[in-house]
Each structure stands twice: as structure tokens, then as C-alpha cells.
Design an enzyme around this catalytic site. Structure first.
Site, PDB file in Angstrom:
ATOM      1  N   LEU A 139       7.012  -0.780   4.573  1.00  0.00           N
ATOM      2  CA  LEU A 139       6.633  -0.039   3.369  1.00  0.00           C
ATOM      3  C   LEU A 139       6.228  -1.019   2.257  1.00  0.00           C
ATOM      4  N   LEU A 249      14.322   6.494   3.493  1.00  0.00           N
ATOM      5  CA  LEU A 249      15.188   5.623   2.695  1.00  0.00           C
ATOM      6  C   LEU A 249      16.515   6.315   2.389  1.00  0.00           C
ATOM      7  N   LEU A 348      40.193 -18.202  -3.209  1.00  0.00           N
ATOM      8  CA  LEU A 348      40.179 -19.227  -2.152  1.00  0.00           C
ATOM      9  C   LEU A 348      39.947 -20.645  -2.683  1.00  0.00           C
ATOM     10  N   GLU A 373      16.026  -1.561  -0.455  1.00  0.00           N
ATOM     11  CA  GLU A 373      16.316  -0.114  -0.438  1.00  0.00           C
ATOM     12  C   GLU A 373      16.497   0.426  -1.847  1.00  0.00           C
ATOM     13  N   HIS A 376      19.235  -2.097  -7.998  1.00  0.00           N
ATOM     14  CA  HIS A 376      20.247  -1.440  -8.839  1.00  0.00           C
ATOM     15  C   HIS A 376      19.558  -0.685  -9.992  1.00  0.00           C
ATOM     16  N   ASP A 377      18.553  -1.345 -10.611  1.00  0.00           N
ATOM     17  CA  ASP A 377      17.834  -0.718 -11.738  1.00  0.00           C
ATOM     18  C   ASP A 377      17.174   0.595 -11.300  1.00  0.00           C
TER      19      ASP A 377
HETATM   20  P1  TGC Z   1       7.983  10.389  -7.160  1.00  0.00           P
HETATM   21  O1  TGC Z   1       6.824  10.982  -7.886  1.00  0.00           O
HETATM   22  O2  TGC Z   1       9.340  10.434  -7.793  1.00  0.00           O
HETATM   23  O3  TGC Z   1       8.110  11.038  -5.719  1.00  0.00           O
HETATM   24  C1  TGC Z   1       6.990  11.181  -4.857  1.00  0.00           C
HETATM   25  C2  TGC Z   1       7.324  12.292  -3.875  1.00  0.00           C
HETATM   26  O4  TGC Z   1       8.475  11.895  -3.103  1.00  0.00           O
HETATM   27  C3  TGC Z   1       9.569  12.810  -3.331  1.00  0.00           C
HETATM   28  N1  TGC Z   1      10.778  11.991  -3.386  1.00  0.00           N
HETATM   29  C4  TGC Z   1      11.662  11.952  -2.397  1.00  0.00           C
HETATM   30  N2  TGC Z   1      11.707  12.608  -1.233  1.00  0.00           N
HETATM   31  C5  TGC Z   1      12.739  12.344  -0.424  1.00  0.00           C
HETATM   32  N3  TGC Z   1      13.716  11.462  -0.754  1.00  0.00           N
HETATM   33  C6  TGC Z   1      13.692  10.779  -1.912  1.00  0.00           C
HETATM   34  N4  TGC Z   1      14.639   9.895  -2.181  1.00  0.00           N
HETATM   35  C7  TGC Z   1      12.635  11.007  -2.801  1.00  0.00           C
HETATM   36  N5  TGC Z   1      12.290  10.521  -4.014  1.00  0.00           N
HETATM   37  C8  TGC Z   1      11.156  11.136  -4.357  1.00  0.00           C
HETATM   38  C9  TGC Z   1       9.243  13.497  -4.640  1.00  0.00           C
HETATM   39  O5  TGC Z   1       9.855  14.766  -4.718  1.00  0.00           O
HETATM   40  C10 TGC Z   1       7.732  13.597  -4.555  1.00  0.00           C
HETATM   41  O6  TGC Z   1       7.438  14.645  -3.651  1.00  0.00           O
HETATM   42  P2  TGC Z   1       6.109  15.537  -3.852  1.00  0.00           P
HETATM   43  O7  TGC Z   1       6.234  16.627  -2.842  1.00  0.00           O
HETATM   44  O8  TGC Z   1       6.158  16.032  -5.277  1.00  0.00           O
HETATM   45  O9  TGC Z   1       4.954  14.627  -3.613  1.00  0.00           O
HETATM   46  O10 TGC Z   1       7.594   8.900  -6.784  1.00  0.00           O
HETATM   47  P3  TGC Z   1       7.422   7.625  -7.683  1.00  0.00           P
HETATM   48  O11 TGC Z   1       6.169   6.939  -7.230  1.00  0.00           O
HETATM   49  O12 TGC Z   1       7.570   7.965  -9.136  1.00  0.00           O
HETATM   50  O13 TGC Z   1       8.630   6.680  -7.203  1.00  0.00           O
HETATM   51  C11 TGC Z   1       9.925   7.001  -7.412  1.00  0.00           C
HETATM   52  C12 TGC Z   1      10.846   5.821  -7.011  1.00  0.00           C
HETATM   53  C13 TGC Z   1      10.650   4.630  -7.946  1.00  0.00           C
HETATM   54  C14 TGC Z   1      12.257   6.333  -7.159  1.00  0.00           C
HETATM   55  C15 TGC Z   1      10.558   5.383  -5.556  1.00  0.00           C
HETATM   56  O14 TGC Z   1       9.307   4.843  -5.445  1.00  0.00           O
HETATM   57  C16 TGC Z   1      11.573   4.386  -5.036  1.00  0.00           C
HETATM   58  O15 TGC Z   1      12.612   4.778  -4.532  1.00  0.00           O
HETATM   59  N6  TGC Z   1      11.278   3.042  -5.125  1.00  0.00           N
HETATM   60  C17 TGC Z   1      12.116   2.018  -4.476  1.00  0.00           C
HETATM   61  C18 TGC Z   1      11.395   1.520  -3.249  1.00  0.00           C
HETATM   62  C19 TGC Z   1      12.344   1.176  -2.128  1.00  0.00           C
HETATM   63  O16 TGC Z   1      13.504   1.535  -2.119  1.00  0.00           O
HETATM   64  N7  TGC Z   1      11.812   0.501  -1.129  1.00  0.00           N
HETATM   65  C20 TGC Z   1      12.602   0.198   0.037  1.00  0.00           C
HETATM   66  C21 TGC Z   1      11.734  -0.385   1.136  1.00  0.00           C
HETATM   67  S1  TGC Z   1      12.474  -0.352   2.726  1.00  0.00           S
HETATM   68  C22 TGC Z   1      13.698  -1.489   2.621  1.00  0.00           C
HETATM   69  O17 TGC Z   1      13.988  -2.055   1.630  1.00  0.00           O
HETATM   70  C23 TGC Z   1      14.411  -1.745   3.874  1.00  0.00           C
HETATM   71  S2  TGC Z   1      15.685  -2.864   3.721  1.00  0.00           S
HETATM   72  C24 TGC Z   1      16.011  -2.991   5.343  1.00  0.00           C
HETATM   73  C25 TGC Z   1      17.382  -3.114   5.729  1.00  0.00           C
HETATM   74  O18 TGC Z   1      18.233  -2.190   5.584  1.00  0.00           O
HETATM   75  O19 TGC Z   1      17.635  -4.191   6.319  1.00  0.00           O
HETATM   76  P1  FAD Z   2      10.030  -5.660  -7.935  1.00  0.00           P
HETATM   77  O1  FAD Z   2       9.695  -4.231  -7.643  1.00  0.00           O
HETATM   78  O2  FAD Z   2       8.915  -6.588  -8.270  1.00  0.00           O
HETATM   79  O3  FAD Z   2      11.154  -5.718  -9.026  1.00  0.00           O
HETATM   80  C1  FAD Z   2      11.449  -6.902  -9.770  1.00  0.00           C
HETATM   81  C2  FAD Z   2      12.459  -6.526 -10.861  1.00  0.00           C
HETATM   82  O4  FAD Z   2      11.869  -5.545 -11.746  1.00  0.00           O
HETATM   83  C3  FAD Z   2      13.734  -5.879 -10.313  1.00  0.00           C
HETATM   84  O5  FAD Z   2      14.834  -6.297 -11.066  1.00  0.00           O
HETATM   85  C4  FAD Z   2      13.490  -4.398 -10.531  1.00  0.00           C
HETATM   86  O6  FAD Z   2      14.707  -3.652 -10.643  1.00  0.00           O
HETATM   87  C5  FAD Z   2      12.706  -4.411 -11.828  1.00  0.00           C
HETATM   88  N1  FAD Z   2      11.893  -3.200 -12.008  1.00  0.00           N
HETATM   89  C6  FAD Z   2      10.838  -2.776 -11.251  1.00  0.00           C
HETATM   90  N2  FAD Z   2      10.385  -1.618 -11.708  1.00  0.00           N
HETATM   91  C7  FAD Z   2      11.165  -1.271 -12.755  1.00  0.00           C
HETATM   92  C8  FAD Z   2      11.212  -0.152 -13.647  1.00  0.00           C
HETATM   93  N3  FAD Z   2      10.363   0.886 -13.541  1.00  0.00           N
HETATM   94  N4  FAD Z   2      12.143  -0.145 -14.630  1.00  0.00           N
HETATM   95  C9  FAD Z   2      13.035  -1.167 -14.751  1.00  0.00           C
HETATM   96  N5  FAD Z   2      13.044  -2.237 -13.945  1.00  0.00           N
HETATM   97  C10 FAD Z   2      12.118  -2.285 -12.966  1.00  0.00           C
HETATM   98  N6  FAD Z   2      10.947  -3.557   2.572  1.00  0.00           N
HETATM   99  C11 FAD Z   2      10.468  -2.821   3.606  1.00  0.00           C
HETATM  100  O7  FAD Z   2       9.533  -2.034   3.443  1.00  0.00           O
HETATM  101  N7  FAD Z   2      11.027  -2.921   4.838  1.00  0.00           N
HETATM  102  C12 FAD Z   2      12.043  -3.766   5.119  1.00  0.00           C
HETATM  103  O8  FAD Z   2      12.525  -3.821   6.255  1.00  0.00           O
HETATM  104  C13 FAD Z   2      12.550  -4.580   4.062  1.00  0.00           C
HETATM  105  N8  FAD Z   2      13.535  -5.483   4.301  1.00  0.00           N
HETATM  106  C14 FAD Z   2      13.909  -6.347   3.315  1.00  0.00           C
HETATM  107  C15 FAD Z   2      14.790  -7.396   3.620  1.00  0.00           C
HETATM  108  C16 FAD Z   2      15.147  -8.313   2.643  1.00  0.00           C
HETATM  109  C17 FAD Z   2      16.046  -9.458   2.981  1.00  0.00           C
HETATM  110  C18 FAD Z   2      14.660  -8.153   1.320  1.00  0.00           C
HETATM  111  C19 FAD Z   2      15.081  -9.105   0.232  1.00  0.00           C
HETATM  112  C20 FAD Z   2      13.780  -7.126   1.010  1.00  0.00           C
HETATM  113  C21 FAD Z   2      13.384  -6.225   2.014  1.00  0.00           C
HETATM  114  N9  FAD Z   2      12.433  -5.222   1.747  1.00  0.00           N
HETATM  115  C22 FAD Z   2      11.963  -4.448   2.775  1.00  0.00           C
HETATM  116  C23 FAD Z   2      11.781  -5.161   0.455  1.00  0.00           C
HETATM  117  C24 FAD Z   2      12.613  -4.471  -0.643  1.00  0.00           C
HETATM  118  O9  FAD Z   2      12.682  -3.101  -0.447  1.00  0.00           O
HETATM  119  C25 FAD Z   2      11.991  -4.835  -1.987  1.00  0.00           C
HETATM  120  O10 FAD Z   2      12.263  -6.204  -2.211  1.00  0.00           O
HETATM  121  C26 FAD Z   2      12.533  -3.977  -3.118  1.00  0.00           C
HETATM  122  O11 FAD Z   2      12.091  -2.645  -2.997  1.00  0.00           O
HETATM  123  C27 FAD Z   2      12.162  -4.522  -4.509  1.00  0.00           C
HETATM  124  O12 FAD Z   2      10.825  -4.861  -4.577  1.00  0.00           O
HETATM  125  P2  FAD Z   2      10.373  -6.307  -5.149  1.00  0.00           P
HETATM  126  O13 FAD Z   2      11.176  -7.328  -4.462  1.00  0.00           O
HETATM  127  O14 FAD Z   2       8.898  -6.372  -5.037  1.00  0.00           O
HETATM  128  O15 FAD Z   2      10.820  -6.301  -6.662  1.00  0.00           O
END
Ligand code: TGC
Ligand code: FAD
Length: 394
Positions: A139, A249, A348, A373, A376-377
């Protein structure tokens, strides 16, 4: 004492009594697996930045991948609480193993189960369940982390019905060891998911080395250069739009909220044992009020966080674990676990920085989990939106 094989369970409020027999068995099985197979080798893997691939087959055999999915796809049909307990125990070993299982189960198997065709489910789920196939979830992109809606990876439908995908994904867990990549890409209809086999021409990965965190986990960049996939490799229309990946997620964040508390428990138990044995001024340091205060704060924080995830598990089982509730648990658990690790490190003394003890490894891992995922923010802002009705994002 070998701190790494501590068998103790921290369950101050007897949550165990409210678990089903199956949930207790899952916890016990995973705890034994971690004690026997993970703890003896994990520090060496973390120190050398190598992935413990030998653990994949036994994890598959024990049903650790996609365990809440139904038996007809080779899965265990576990409760949400059972899944949480499993993640807790795996992360007590190391966050790398919980991350492997989170991505495999929540971010690859779940979307195939929820949004895949029957043919896709039958083709992939049984082999993902055994670990014969490893998956990754693409993603995040170099310029789009917290804001995946801006993604540039693009899939264009061609005249013959196939899709042409171009783009790059960054920070992808399991990326270089995966046989199957779930790639989220922008299409004319909105964001869609594609099941890309990693030996497809034009698909390549670069492993990201030199991390100070999650060193036993594989993190990679994915490059898609004119990758062609058939329509049958796209997820069904139910997953169109950002809600597709965000719904996945929710599953993974739920598991993380449980998981990090396992790492915290390991640090707490290590510090408790150390405080009982380490003598200074002719007394165990655990007899000093300052060290007792730290231990009390640690066990209290761990217990309150356990109660939060336990209640969330029961909510999830009745379909009431909303995204904001999951955000609260993910955010609180990671912050709590980090604070516990930091306190454990101080108890420790100098030993706290050594690999013989798990504290720095868990603390360093948690720095990734704090960010991935949803940072915190971002979770604060999701909860802020829930309680005020006002979005901070747009
Ligand atoms: P927004 O306009 O709020 O939402 C767009 C559409 O999505 C729906 N929606 C959700 N649906 C299901 N579950 C949720 N948690 C949802 N949150 C929102 C929403 O209702 C809407 O639907 P529709 O039908 O109206 O289109 O979207 P936005 O662009 O404003 O973003 C909101 C925000 C910032 C909360 C979202 O983008 C977000 O959560 N950002 C964080 C990104 C993130 O967590 N990335 C993770 C990548 S994967 C990863 O990190 C794997 S780590 C791997 C490991 O575990 O080792
Ligand atoms: P940014 O989005 O650039 O954020 C930088 C800083 O700005 C953060 O402190 C954030 O909180 C702050 N910020 C951003 N927007 C706002 C706002 N609107 N208001 C206030 N503060 C804000 N992704 C995948 O898709 N798949 C994976 O398997 C996966 N695995 C990962 C494994 C590791 C070890 C790591 C470190 C990351 C992984 N990720 C994966 C990516 C992860 O989901 C992203 O790093 C995360 O979503 C944050 O994105 P960024 O690092 O680009 O930080």
C-alpha cells in the site's frame, strides 16, 4: 537465570478465567512454540539482520497463518480473542514473527477471503495457511505513507481485458521473500487490489537493509515496471476505493494491539526476575522502593492495556470493533509497551543494553510498530474525528 525463557504469564486480573478452552490451548501452544523455537535463536537473527525462514513451516503446521478463517480453506476458524492471544505470544518472541503472521493472515489472506473470487480463495488460501506461499501487502509508496489516497501506482485496463501496472511500493514487510504480492493501485474506477505473483515479468524487489528496528523481519521496496496481470487476478469490486485496503488494516491493527503487549510482558517479566536477583548495597534491587514503583507502574499499565484489547476482542466477535475502537487499542498498546520497555531497561542497568536480554530488541522493534499501520498521530486523529465529528484530514 536465562531471562529469555521466562515461562511466566502476566495476568494480574485473571483474564485467563474468561477464556474458552480453545483460546487457552492456542495461547499455550503458541507460548511453547516461542519458548522452544523462537527465543533460543531470535537474538542471533536480529543481531545479524537475518530472517528466521526455518520457522515458517512449523508456524504453518500449527495454524498460525489466517487462523480466524474457516476450515474449508485449511484454517482454524479461531475466535478474534484467540487470534489476539496468538499475536501476543508471537510478539513475546519477536515482533518480526508477529509481523510475518499479521501480514500473511490479516493483510493477504483476509482480503482474498473478503474480496476474492471463489477461484482465488481456493487457489491461494490453503497454501498461504501452510506457509508454502508467503504474501506481502503493498500500500505505502515513497511519497505516500499516512496518506495512501495519493498513491501513484497505476493499473490501466488494456484492450484484451488484462491490466498494465506501473509504480513503486516502499517499506513492504515480507516483500523479498513473498511469492504473492497484493498490490493496491489507482484505476479509472478507483483504488483496486491486484494479486501479483512475484515472478511476473517486470516485478522486482530490493531488500531494505541496515534497519535498527525489526531486524529479523524482511522489509522491501517493490518495483512494478509494465507488469501485466489478468482480470482474474484483481480483487472483486467490493474492494474498490480506499476502504478496501483500510478494511484490511482494521484486521492487522487489531492483532498489533494484542501483539505488542506480548513484547511488553517479556520485558516486564525480565525486569521482575532481574530485580529479584541483582544485589546492590547487599540487597536485591527489587527491595528498593524506587524499583518496586517502576515494576508496579509496568504491571498496572500492562494490565489495563490487556483489559482494553480483551474487551475489543469480545466486541470484534459480535461485529462491534469499529475502526476508531481499533485505533484506540493500537495507539494505546504501542505507547504502553514502549513505556514498559523503557522502564525495564533502566531496571537492568548496563545489562539492559545487551542481547542476552530481550529488552532493547523489543524496544527497537516497537519504534517500527509505532509508525506502521497508522502512526500514533494518525490514530489520535481517527479517534478525534470519531468523538468530534470533524475530520483533521480534509
Ligand atoms: P477517508 O476519506 O477517511 O476514507 C476513505 C474511505 O475509506 C473508509 N474508511 C475505512 N473503511 C474501513 N476501515 C477503516 N479503518 C476506514 N477508514 C476509512 C471511509 O469510510 C471512506 O469510505 P467511502 O465509502 O466514503 O469511500 O480517507 P482519508 O484519505 O481521509 O484517510 C484517512 C486515514 C488518514 C485515516 C487513512 O488514510 C489512514 O488510516 N492512514 C494510515 C495509513 C496506514 O495505516 N498505512 C498502513 C500501511 S500497511 C502497513 O503498515 C503494514 S505494517 C506490516 C506489519 O504488520 O508488519
Ligand atoms: P509520513 O506519513 O511521512 O509521516 C511522517 C510524520 O508526519 C509522522 O509523525 C506522522 O504521524 C506525521 N503526519 C502525517 N500526516 C499527518 C497529519 N495529517 N497530521 C499530523 N501528523 C501527520 N506499508 C505497507 O503498505 N505494507 C507493509 O507491509 C509495511 N510494512 C512496514 C514495515 C516497517 C518496518 C515500517 C517501518 C513501515 C512499514 N510500512 C508498510 C509503511 C508504514 O505503514 C508507513 O511507514 C506509515 O504508514 C507512515 O508513513 P510514512 O513513514 O511515510 O510517514
Amino acid at each position: 537465570m536465562n531471562a529469555d525463557t521466562s515461562p511466566h504469564l502476566t495476568d494480574f486480573l485473571d483474564i485467563e478465567a474468561d477464556l474458552s478452552d480453545e483460546e487457552r490451548l492456542v495461547r499455550q501452544t503458541a507460548r511453547e512454540f516461542v519458548n522452544e523455537k523462537v527465543l533460543p535463536v531470535i537474538d542471533a537473527h536480529a543481531q545479524t539482520e537475518s530472517f528466521p525462514a526455518q520457522l515458517i513451516p512449523p508456524m504453518g503446521e500449527l495454524g498460525f497463518f489466517g487462523p480466524t478463517l474457516p476450515a474449508r480453506y485449511g484454517c482454524a476458524g479461531l475466535s478474534a480473542t484467540g487470534y489476539g492471544l496468538l499475536m501476543y505470544e508471537l510478539e513475546r518472541g519477536d515482533s518480526a514473527l508477529r509481523s510475518l503472521a499479521s501480514v500473511q493472515g490479516s493483510l493477504v489472506m483476509y482480503p482474498i477471503y473478503a474480496y476474492g473470487s471463489e477461484q482465488q480463495k481456493e487457489r491461494w488460501l490453503p497454501r498461504l495457511a501452510t506457509g508454502e506461499v508467503i504474501g506481502c501487502f503493498g500500500l505505502t509508496e515513497p511519497d505516500f505513507g499516512s496518506n495512501p489516497s495519493g498513491m501513484r501506482t497505476r493499473a490501466v485496463r488494456q484492450n484484451d481485458g488484462s491490466w498494465l501496472i506501473n509504480g513503486a511500493k516502499m517499506w513492504i514487510t515480507n516483500g523479498s521473500i513473498a511469492q504473492l504480492a497484493l498490490i493496491w493501485a489507482r484505476t479509472e474506477e478507483g483504488i483496486r487490489g491486484f494479486l501479483v505473483e512475484t515472478d511476473t515479468p517486470g516485478f522486482s524487489t530490493v531488500r531494505m537493509k541496515n534497519k535498527w528496528s525489526l531486524r529479523a523481519s524482511v522489509t522491501s521496496e517493490l518495483v512494478l515496471n509494465n507488469v501485466v496481470v489478468d482480470e482474474e487476478q484483481s480483487l472483486l469490486a467490493g474492494a474498490v476505493g480506499l476502504k478496501g485496503p483500510l478494511s484490511c488494516l482494521n484486521q492487522a491493527r487489531y492483532g498489533i494491539a494484542w501483539g505488542v503487549l506480548g513484547g511488553a510482558e517479556h520485558c516486564y517479566q525480565t525486569a521482575l526476575a532481574y530485580a529479584g536477583e541483582r544485589v546492590q548495597f547487599d540487597r536485591p534491587i527489587g527491595s528498593f522502593q524506587l524499583q518496586q514503583k517502576k515494576l508496579v507502574e509496568m504491571v498496572t499499565a500492562l494490565t489495563t492495556a490487556q483489559l482494553l484489547v480483551f474487551q475489543l476482542g469480545r466486541l470484534k466477535e459480535r461485529g462491534a470493533a469499529t475502526a476508531a475502537r481499533i485505533s484506540m487499542a493500537k495507539m494505546n498498546s504501542v505507547a504502553t509497551a514502549l513505556a514498559i520497555c523503557r522502564n525495564a531497561r533502566t531496571i537492568l542497568g548496563a545489562n539492559g543494553i545487551m542481547g542476552e536480554y530481550p529488552v532493547m530488541r523489543h524496544a527497537a522493534n516497537l519504534e517500527s510498530v509505532l509508525t506502521y499501520e497508522g502512526t500514533h498521530d494518525i490514530h489520535e486523529l481517527i479517534i478525534g474525528q470519531e468523538i468530534t465529528g470533524l475530520s483533521a484530514f480534509r
